[in-house]
Design a protein around this motif. Structure first.
Motif, PDB file in Angstrom:
ATOM      1  N   THR A   1       8.059  -0.325  -0.228  1.00 44.46           N
ATOM      2  CA  THR A   1       7.243  -1.536  -0.238  1.00 44.46           C
ATOM      3  C   THR A   1       5.821  -1.201  -0.661  1.00 44.46           C
ATOM      4  O   THR A   1       5.231  -1.866  -1.522  1.00 44.46           O
ATOM      5  CB  THR A   1       7.223  -2.157   1.183  1.00 44.46           C
TER       6      THR A   1
ATOM      7  N   ASP B   1      14.641  -7.418   5.192  1.00 46.59           N
ATOM      8  CA  ASP B   1      14.025  -7.392   6.528  1.00 46.59           C
ATOM      9  C   ASP B   1      15.037  -7.348   7.663  1.00 46.59           C
ATOM     10  O   ASP B   1      14.822  -6.722   8.694  1.00 46.59           O
ATOM     11  CB  ASP B   1      13.108  -8.607   6.699  1.00 46.59           C
TER      12      ASP B   1
ATOM     13  N   THR C   1      16.638   4.091   0.116  1.00 46.86           N
ATOM     14  CA  THR C   1      16.340   5.076  -0.931  1.00 46.86           C
ATOM     15  C   THR C   1      17.190   6.325  -0.736  1.00 46.86           C
ATOM     16  O   THR C   1      17.133   6.948   0.320  1.00 46.86           O
ATOM     17  CB  THR C   1      14.854   5.454  -0.911  1.00 46.86           C
TER      18      THR C   1
HETATM   19  N1  LIG Z   1       6.132  -3.466  10.374  1.00 43.74           N
HETATM   20  C1  LIG Z   1       6.094  -3.294   9.059  1.00 43.74           C
HETATM   21  N2  LIG Z   1       7.190  -3.436   8.359  1.00 43.74           N
HETATM   22  C2  LIG Z   1       7.108  -3.261   7.041  1.00 43.74           C
HETATM   23  C3  LIG Z   1       5.926  -2.929   6.417  1.00 43.74           C
HETATM   24  N3  LIG Z   1       6.159  -2.783   5.071  1.00 43.74           N
HETATM   25  C4  LIG Z   1       7.466  -3.023   4.922  1.00 43.74           C
HETATM   26  N4  LIG Z   1       8.051  -3.312   6.098  1.00 43.74           N
HETATM   27  C5  LIG Z   1       9.419  -3.522   6.275  1.00 43.74           C
HETATM   28  O1  LIG Z   1      10.114  -2.333   6.505  1.00 43.74           O
HETATM   29  C6  LIG Z   1      11.450  -2.383   6.034  1.00 43.74           C
HETATM   30  C7  LIG Z   1      11.739  -1.178   5.200  1.00 43.74           C
HETATM   31  O2  LIG Z   1      11.045  -1.217   4.018  1.00 43.74           O
HETATM   32  P1  LIG Z   1      11.251  -0.247   2.882  1.00 43.74           P
HETATM   33  O3  LIG Z   1      10.098  -0.415   1.998  1.00 43.74           O
HETATM   34  O4  LIG Z   1      12.575  -0.364   2.330  1.00 43.74           O
HETATM   35  O5  LIG Z   1      11.174   1.098   3.635  1.00 43.74           O
HETATM   36  P2  LIG Z   1      11.444   2.518   3.102  1.00 43.74           P
HETATM   37  O6  LIG Z   1      10.634   3.468   3.853  1.00 43.74           O
HETATM   38  O7  LIG Z   1      11.269   2.560   1.661  1.00 43.74           O
HETATM   39  O8  LIG Z   1      12.955   2.728   3.431  1.00 43.74           O
HETATM   40  P3  LIG Z   1      13.848   3.927   2.960  1.00 43.74           P
HETATM   41  O9  LIG Z   1      13.587   4.069   1.591  1.00 43.74           O
HETATM   42  O10 LIG Z   1      15.212   3.519   3.268  1.00 43.74           O
HETATM   43  O11 LIG Z   1      13.474   5.115   3.741  1.00 43.74           O
HETATM   44  C8  LIG Z   1      11.529  -3.638   5.246  1.00 43.74           C
HETATM   45  O12 LIG Z   1      12.251  -4.597   6.016  1.00 43.74           O
HETATM   46  C9  LIG Z   1      10.112  -4.090   5.068  1.00 43.74           C
HETATM   47  O13 LIG Z   1       9.938  -5.502   5.083  1.00 43.74           O
HETATM   48  C10 LIG Z   1       4.757  -2.820   7.178  1.00 43.74           C
HETATM   49  O14 LIG Z   1       3.670  -2.557   6.672  1.00 43.74           O
HETATM   50  N5  LIG Z   1       4.883  -3.033   8.522  1.00 43.74           N
END
Ligand SMILES: Nc1nc2c(ncn2[C@@H]2O[C@H](COP(=O)(O)OP(=O)(O)OP(=O)(O)O)[C@@H](O)[C@H]2O)c(=O)[nH]1
Length: 876
Positions: free
Chosen positions: A85, A100, A107
């Protein structure tokens, strides 16, 4: 679903990529499908396989040609902590993000995408060359305790990336035993493993901590301190290699921190802060001290010392090599990897530049080879510029691309490339010089010959040495011009000094040969001239023998008749003629720039040939028929004419026998005189040996091969001087004497007969008888007036004729007229006969039959020689 796709992708034989939306795209498809790389490229897949399409992706994204002008950022952190994100927001990438509602890893492996947020300022566009790597999150439930991949991906990221973004929840800060600390410990360990060799050259890395869900209740500074404390503690706990025991974490890392508000609760603030943070990745660089540790919220993040110095066009290969080492658990030695990469890339770049080089050079090589095969090397037009341009472009293009790689390898490969193209260019260069050499020598030889011919045509005496000088100069200029035009600047072999030297040497050899030919021609002309002069003067001497009164008007000296000095006169004439010829020869030869030796040899040959010519001329004059004729004339002169030169009318009272004997004896004395060439003074042969002179030391076999041996000079030939000067041998002498005597006897008999014929008288009774028998007729004439008148007129006419002595002139006129008519008839007959071979043979046969055959042959030969000699006189 994803496992299934991977399985599908492996079943494809063609290389391809798996798009994050679950489609397999072959390389070809990917090139054309803009959506193929929508989510970036999966560099390492979930099975730890390296994707060879990375290179294609970088090319499609226009990064390949960026050189060092690109940056690489990796993001680390626990899974599902919003890493993707964050990257998507910061760089406009489209890494897959977890919905969400789910709580599972999205990933897998390592993804890479180019920054899509385009800088507004075109000048700063290059700063947009940011590559972002989204690394599989740690602590995932799927991988459980198996942290092998975590370590491997950390190694990979550190070996390639300048900045490592560590994504961490605020509430994780201070949890020393937490998952993030484990990750950081791994990072530090692999860093030591990678860069322990040399502290000074080890690239630094920036650890950029992005603290997520930052509430602001605890000031960021406190969080930073806590984190740094924890990091230092981790660093201290690591067992370090020898020599690095006292190193600190700051020797290898710079640190930056940024807090981001909660995305869900404070979306606007989140977006604003992300935007602010994004500018730091695209801003100009500031000094390291300014932008790290504490003052981290402003200033660009990329510093030159973070860069791994892998040129963009070699990145894919380098990454593959690194991963290969990592996956096979081999010691990752980055310098070696860089050398290997340099070797690979330099070879690849060299192959690329050689293709363009080939295009420019092969046509010339083909043409040159064709010329050589045909035995006529060609001077190739435009070769010089083509070689210069090809060499310059090849090396420059190689340098531009390859100089970014490992310096040592680059230099080595450059030298290798230079060697390769120079070998070919050098061959072309020498081929060109060789062709110019051959063409130049041929042209020179032709030019000199043409100039000589032109000079000969004009009739004026031309300056051979000057012609050679001018043509040599022109030939060298032409060669040098061609050689200069073919020079290749900067190439160590590109000079033509040695070739020019060889060329000059060849020109000198050719001009030497031409001069020798010219000398030969001159010698031949001079020899012909000598022959012609001798033919005239010696012929005159022998002809004068016939007059019996000495030749060429030479006065009789003392008691020696002129005939006795015939050999002296011939020798003197000969010596003078040859001297004159020598002068002419020397003058012309000097104008050819001939050496003293060459002139000496020429004169020596001239003297020898002149003597042979004289001897031949003498032999020709002394041919049996010829000589007999002359002796007979000599004898007749003495016999038929008195001392005053008045013809004798023989009377019976004359002492015919006495005159005959004296004349005959006098002529007979000529036979022994003429049979040997002796000078009157000391009755010895001419000093031929002395006159010809020593054989010059520079005489070659070729100079001697056409020479006739001379007795007394060439002792080894077995012929003495006496033999050389003997014109008639004893047998011939005797034969000649006998034949002469017979001829003289004939003349004597004829004279005797004419003397007796003159005194025959009619007896007196014959007149009485005539009167008695013719009385009636006499009487009839006297009585007839017509007859009587006629008789009277005849008597008067006879009387007048007698009185005026007119009988002699009348007879002479009649005689002259009849002689002229006879001569005219003879001349016409001869002309008619001479117009055909058969006629000529008939003349010779009839002349032979009358003893004048040799005379005729000789005369016609003389005529031919005289004609040639007239021509030769014009030449010299
Ligand atoms: N609380 C919180 N949740 C967030 C934030 N940014 C993203 N999310 C949520 O976290 C979840 C995971 O987001 P990703 O961006 O896929 O996380 P990631 O670290 O890339 O995940 P992997 O690649 O699987 O390790 C999603 O549901 C997002 O909406 C944030 O700043 N705060």
């Amino acid at each position: 679903m994803e496992q299934r796709l991977r399985a599908e992708s492996r079943s494809h034989t063609a290389p391809g990529i798996i798009t994050t939306n679950g489609h397999f795209a072959s390389v070809g498809d990917a090139a054309h499908d803009p959506k193929a790389y929508e989510h970036g490229v999966q560099v390492i897949d979930g099975d730890k396989e390296f994707n060879s399409n990375l290179s294609r992706y970088l090319t499609l994204e226009d990064v390949t040609n960026a050189g060092f002008n690109y940056h690489l950022i990796s993001v680390f952190g626990s899974q599902s902590t919003g890493k993707s994100t964050l990257l998507n927001k910061l760089f406009g990438t489209q890494f897959s993000v977890m919905a969400d509602r789910e709580r599972r890893q999205t990933t897998k492996g390592i993804w890479l995408s180019k920054n899509k947020v385009i800088h507004e300022d075109p000048k700063s566009r290059m700063a947009d060359n940011i590559l972002v790597m989204d690394v599989e999150g740690t602590d995932g439930r799927e991988r459980g305790e198996n942290q092998d991949f975590e370590r491997k991906s950390a190694l990979f990221a550190l070996a390639t990336s300048e900045v490592l973004i560590v994504n961490i929840w605020e509430h994780q800060v201070g949890l020393y035993q937490g998952a993030n600390m484990g990750l950081l410990k791994t990072v530090f360990e692999v860093n030591l493993q990678l860069f322990l060799k040399d502290k000074n050259t080890t690239p630094r890395s920036l650890l950029f901590f992005v603290i997520r869900d930052f509430m602001g209740s605890t000031p960021l500074k406190n969080l930073e301190d806590t984190l740094l404390e924890d990091l230092s503690r981790i660093w201290a706990s690591l067992s370090k290699p020898e020599g690095l025991e006292h190193s600190t974490i700051h020797d290898y890392f710079d640190f930056a921190f940024y807090g981001l508000p909660h995305k869900g609760y404070k979306p606007e603030e989140f977006s604003a802060e992300v935007k602010k943070l994004g500018t730091r990745f695209r801003e100009g660089r500031k000094g390291r001290k300014e932008q790290v540790l504490g003052e981290s919220n402003d200033g660009g993040v990329f510093l030159p010392e973070y860069h791994r110095r892998i040129p963009a066009d070699g990145f894919a290969h380098y990454a593959e090599g690194i991963w290969d080492q990592i996956i096979n658990n081999k010691d990752l030695d980055l310098p070696t990897q860089q050398e290997l990469l340099a070797q690979f890339r330099c070879d690849e770049i060299a192959r690329g530049v050689v293709v363009a080089f080939d295009e420019a050079i092969i046509p010339f090589e083909d043409k040159q080879a064709e010329g050589i095969r045909a035995g006529a090397p060609l001077v190739l037009g435009g070769l010089g510029p083509a070689m210069r341009s090809a060499r310059m472009k090849t090396l420059k293009n190689f340098e531009t691309e390859a100089s970014r790689y490992h310096k040592g390898v680059y230099k080595l490969k450059k030298a290798e490339l230079e060697g390769k193209i120079d070998t070919r260019l050098k061959a072309l260069f020498h081929g060109q010089l060789n062709a110019a050499h051959k063409a130049g020598v041929k042209e020179f030889s032709e030019a000199v010959s043409n100039a000589v011919k032109a000079g000969q045509k004009k009739g004026a005496s031309y300056d051979f040495a000057e012609i050679v000088k001018q043509e040599t100069k022109a030939a060298i200029e032409r060669f040098e011009k061609e050689a200069r035009a073919t020079l290749v600047e900067g190439a160590p072999w590109s000079n033509y000094k040695q070739e020019l030297h060889l060329y000059q040497k060849d020109l000198a050899e050719v001009s030497g040969q031409l001069r020798r030919d010219e000398m030969r021609r001159l010698a031949t002309r001079v020899e012909r001239w000598v022959r012609s002069r001798l033919s005239d003067s010696v012929g005159l001497e022998f002809n004068s023998l016939g007059s019996g009164r000495g030749g060429s008007g030479a006065p009789e000296t003392g008691d020696k008749p002129a005939e006795n000095q015939i050999w002296d006169r011939i020798w003197n004439l000969f010596v003078e003629t040859v001297l004159d010829a020598e002068r002419r020869f020397t003058d012309r030869a000097t104008s050819f720039d001939a050496s003293v030796d060459e002139v000496d040899v020429g004169l020596w040959r001239l003297r020898r040939k002149s003597w042979v010519a004289l001897r031949e001329k003498v032999e020709e004059e002394m041919m049996e028929g010829n000589l007999l004729l002359k002796l007979r004339e000599n004898f007749e002169d003495k016999f038929r004419y008195d001392e005053a030169g008045v013809p004798r009318i023989w009377r019976p009272t004359d002492d015919i026998e006495g005159i005959y004997t004296r004349a005959r004896e006098s002529t007979l004395t000529l036979i022994p005189l003429l049979s040997r060439f002796r000078l009157a003074d000391n009755n010895s042969p001419p000093p031929l040996d002395r006159w010809v002179g020593h054989t010059p030391s520079s005489v070659t076999a070729a100079d001697e091969e056409d020479l006739t041996p001379i007795g007394g000079v060439d002792e080894e030939e077995g012929k003495s001087l006496e033999e050389e000067v003997t014109i008639l041998n004893d047998a011939k002498r005797q034969d000649l004497t006998v034949r002469f005597k017979k001829a003289a006897d004939g003349v004597y008999v004829e004279a005797k007969r004419s003397a007796i014929g003159g005194i025959t008288q009619v007896p007196l009774y014959f007149y009485g008888l005539l009167l008695a028998l013719g009385w009636n007729e006499i009487w009839a004439v006297l009585r007839n007036p017509a007859y009587f008148f006629l008789l009277f007129v005849c008597a008067v006419g006879a009387y007048v004729t007698y009185q005026l002595n007119l009988w002699g002139p009348i007879m002479k006129m009649v005689d002259a007229a009849s002689r002229q008519a006879l001569e005219e008839g003879k001349k016409r007959l001869r002309e008619f006969l001479e117009s055909s071979d058969t006629g000529r043979q008939a003349i010779a046969m009839s002349a032979n039959a009358t003893g004048h055959g040799e005379e005729y042959e000789m005369k016609s030969m003389n005529k031919k020689v005289e004609k040639e000699n007239d021509d030769d006189d014009d030449d010299i």
